[in-house]
Scaffold this active site. Structure first.
Site, PDB file in Angstrom:
ATOM      1  N   TYR A  61       0.829  -1.202   0.000  1.00 52.53           N
ATOM      2  CA  TYR A  61       0.000   0.000   0.000  1.00 52.53           C
ATOM      3  C   TYR A  61       0.865   1.254   0.000  1.00 52.53           C
ATOM      4  O   TYR A  61       1.693   1.451   0.889  1.00 52.53           O
ATOM      5  CB  TYR A  61      -0.942   0.007   1.201  1.00 52.53           C
ATOM      6  CG  TYR A  61      -2.076  -0.992   1.109  1.00 52.53           C
ATOM      7  CD1 TYR A  61      -2.357  -1.677  -0.075  1.00 52.53           C
ATOM      8  CD2 TYR A  61      -2.890  -1.259   2.207  1.00 52.53           C
ATOM      9  CE1 TYR A  61      -3.396  -2.587  -0.154  1.00 52.53           C
ATOM     10  CE2 TYR A  61      -3.941  -2.164   2.135  1.00 52.53           C
ATOM     11  CZ  TYR A  61      -4.185  -2.825   0.959  1.00 52.53           C
ATOM     12  OH  TYR A  61      -5.215  -3.730   0.883  1.00 52.53           O
ATOM     13  N   PRO A 232     -16.190  -2.103   0.583  1.00 54.53           N
ATOM     14  CA  PRO A 232     -17.614  -2.265   0.917  1.00 54.53           C
ATOM     15  C   PRO A 232     -18.469  -1.047   0.585  1.00 54.53           C
ATOM     16  O   PRO A 232     -19.686  -1.178   0.429  1.00 54.53           O
ATOM     17  CB  PRO A 232     -17.589  -2.527   2.424  1.00 54.53           C
ATOM     18  CG  PRO A 232     -16.364  -1.815   2.905  1.00 54.53           C
ATOM     19  CD  PRO A 232     -15.359  -2.023   1.801  1.00 54.53           C
ATOM     20  N   LEU A 233     -17.850   0.132   0.477  1.00 53.87           N
ATOM     21  CA  LEU A 233     -18.611   1.343   0.157  1.00 53.87           C
ATOM     22  C   LEU A 233     -18.684   1.610  -1.342  1.00 53.87           C
ATOM     23  O   LEU A 233     -19.234   2.627  -1.784  1.00 53.87           O
ATOM     24  CB  LEU A 233     -18.000   2.551   0.872  1.00 53.87           C
ATOM     25  CG  LEU A 233     -18.106   2.528   2.406  1.00 53.87           C
ATOM     26  CD1 LEU A 233     -17.296   3.668   3.013  1.00 53.87           C
ATOM     27  CD2 LEU A 233     -19.559   2.601   2.855  1.00 53.87           C
ATOM     28  N   ALA A 234     -18.112   0.692  -2.145  1.00 50.97           N
ATOM     29  CA  ALA A 234     -18.164   0.807  -3.611  1.00 50.97           C
ATOM     30  C   ALA A 234     -17.677   2.168  -4.089  1.00 50.97           C
ATOM     31  O   ALA A 234     -18.239   2.758  -5.019  1.00 50.97           O
ATOM     32  CB  ALA A 234     -19.582   0.532  -4.126  1.00 50.97           C
ATOM     33  N   GLY A 236     -17.991   5.034  -2.931  1.00 54.68           N
ATOM     34  CA  GLY A 236     -18.936   6.133  -2.801  1.00 54.68           C
ATOM     35  C   GLY A 236     -20.046   6.165  -3.825  1.00 54.68           C
ATOM     36  O   GLY A 236     -20.815   7.137  -3.882  1.00 54.68           O
ATOM     37  N   LYS A 237     -20.178   5.108  -4.616  1.00 51.59           N
ATOM     38  CA  LYS A 237     -21.156   5.124  -5.717  1.00 51.59           C
ATOM     39  C   LYS A 237     -22.591   5.289  -5.227  1.00 51.59           C
ATOM     40  O   LYS A 237     -23.422   5.882  -5.915  1.00 51.59           O
ATOM     41  CB  LYS A 237     -21.016   3.843  -6.533  1.00 51.59           C
ATOM     42  CG  LYS A 237     -21.904   3.808  -7.771  1.00 51.59           C
ATOM     43  CD  LYS A 237     -21.502   2.684  -8.716  1.00 51.59           C
ATOM     44  CE  LYS A 237     -20.239   3.018  -9.473  1.00 51.59           C
ATOM     45  NZ  LYS A 237     -19.923   2.022 -10.526  1.00 51.59           N
TER      46      LYS A 237
END
Length: 324
Positions: A61, A232-234, A236-237
Site C-alpha cells: 500500500y 464495501p462502500l463501492a 462512494g457510488k
C-alpha cells in the site's frame, strides 16, 4: 448482527475494520511527509471514535508508506498497540520500471522477508494477523505451510488468513499447514454482487459473468473463516459520489439508499454497510476511506437493522435485473 468468527476464536474484533490503503499519499517513491503523518493520526482517531479497533494494511500500500505512516502513529502513541488488532498482507510484487505487470510471490523466502519488512515499517515486534494477498499460481503449498510455521514459532505473527482466494485454494493451503487460515478478504459490496450471483445462478444459465467460484462463501462459513469485504462502500457510488453517465439501476439504487437512510435517521454509508453485515455470514467490512468525516459517517452501521424485503430490494436493484 451475527457474532464474528474472529470473536469465537478469541480475537476481540469489532464489526468494522479500518482499511489503511489511503495512508501515505501517492504510490510513488517520495518520502513520507509530516502532513501525511498528521492525516494518519486523524484517520486513526476517527476510527477509534466510532469503536473500530482493527486496522488493515498491506506491504504494497502506497509502496510501503501506509505502513510507515501507521507505524509513526504507533510510535507517537505507544499506548495504542495493545488495544489494536493489526493485520497486513504480503504476496504481491509491484511492477517495476521496464516490467509489464505486477506478479505474485508466495514463496517461503518472500513471505518471511515480507513480514520482516512489515514489522520494521510498523515498528512492532508482531502482527496480529498476516493475510496472503493473492493466490500465486506458482506457489508450493508445502513452502507456504513452512513459512507460516516459522512465523508463528518466532512470535512474529499470531494468526493467518488469505485474501481474494476461492474455497478450493484455501483447502489446498490448509492441507499443508497446521496453522488455521481464519480470514478470507474478498471484494463484496452493492455494486460487486457476484458473491451472491454465484449462489442464485445455480442450475440456471449464468445471467452474467461473475468472479466468485461456487462454494467459496459456503466453505468459509462451514470452516468459521471470517469473511471480510474490501471495497464495501463501492467507492462512494451509493453514498454521494456524482453519478453522471452511470446506468439507470445504479442511480435508482443510490436513491433507494438515500431514502432508507432518511427513513432510519442514519447515513447512506451506514445503510450500505448494514446491507453487507445483515447477511448471515457475519461479513466484516473493511472501509477504505481515510477521510475522517466519511469514517465517522459509518458509525452505527453495526446496529442498523434491515428487513428481509429491504435487503432484497437493494440487491435486486443493484444487480439491475430480476431474480429467477
Amino acid at each position: 448482527m451475527k457474532t464474528l468468527p474472529l470473536n469465537v476464536r478469541g480475537i476481540p474484533a469489532g464489526r468494522i475494520v479500518q482499511g489503511c490503503m489511503g495512508l501515505g499519499g501517492g504510490w510513488d517513491r517520495e518520502p513520507v511527509t509530516a502532513e501525511q503523518i498528521r492525516e494518519g493520526h486523524m484517520a486513526v482517531e476517527a476510527a477509534l471514535s466510532i469503536g473500530i479497533n482493527m486496522f488493515d494494511l498491506a506491504d504494497i500500500y502506497t509502496r510501503g508508506k501506509a505502513e510507515l505512516v501507521f507505524g509513526t502513529v504507533l510510535k507517537e502513541r505507544p499506548e495504542l498497540r495493545d488495544k489494536l488488532i493489526i493485520q497486513s498482507k504480503c504476496g504481491i510484487k509491484l511492477q517495476e520500471p521496464g516490467e509489464s505487470s505486477n506478479t505474485f510471490d508466495l514463496s517461503r523466502e518472500h513471505i518471511l522477508s515480507s513480514v520482516d519488512g512489515i514489522l520494521s515499517r510498523l515498528g512492532t515486534p508482531y502482527l496480529d494477523i498476516l493475510l496472503l494477498h493473492r493466490p500465486d499460481p506458482f506457489m508450493d503449498p508445502e513452502e507456504v505451510g513452512e513459512a507460516l510455521r516459522l512465523l508463528k514459532e518466532s512470535g512474529k505473527v499470531r494468526h493467518f488468513g488469505v485474501s481474494n482466494m476461492s474455497g478450493s485454494q484455501i483447502r489446498l493451503l490448509q492441507a499443508y499447514s497446521d496453522e488455521p487460515l481464519i480470514i478470507n478478504q474478498l471484494e463484496m459490496n452493492l455494486e460487486k454482487t457476484f458473491w451472491l450471483d454465484s449462489m442464485v445462478s445455480v442450475n440456471r444459465p449464468a445471467w452474467r459473468e461473475h468472479g466468485m467460484p461456487d462454494g467459496t462463501i459456503e466453505h468459509c462459513r462451514l470452516e468459521k473463516i471470517q469473511l471480510q469485504a474490501w471495497g464495501p462502500l463501492a467507492q462512494g457510488k451509493y453514498t454521494g459520489r456524482p453519478l453522471d453517465g452511470q446506468p439507470e439501476h445504479v442511480i435508482r439504487t443510490a436513491a433507494m439508499v438515500r431514502s432508507l437512510a432518511e427513513d432510519k435517521g442514519t447515513t447512506p454509508e451506514a445503510v450500505v454497510l448494514a446491507w453487507l453485515m445483515s447477511h448471515p455470514a457475519a461479513i466484516q467490512p473493511v472501509i477504505g476511506t481515510v477521510n475522517p468525516q466519511r469514517i465517522k459517517a459509518c458509525e452505527g452501521a453495526d446496529k442498523l437493522e434491515l428487513t428481509r424485503k429491504e435487503w432484497y430490494d437493494l440487491y435486486i436493484s443493484a444487480r439491475g435485473t430480476r431474480l429467477p
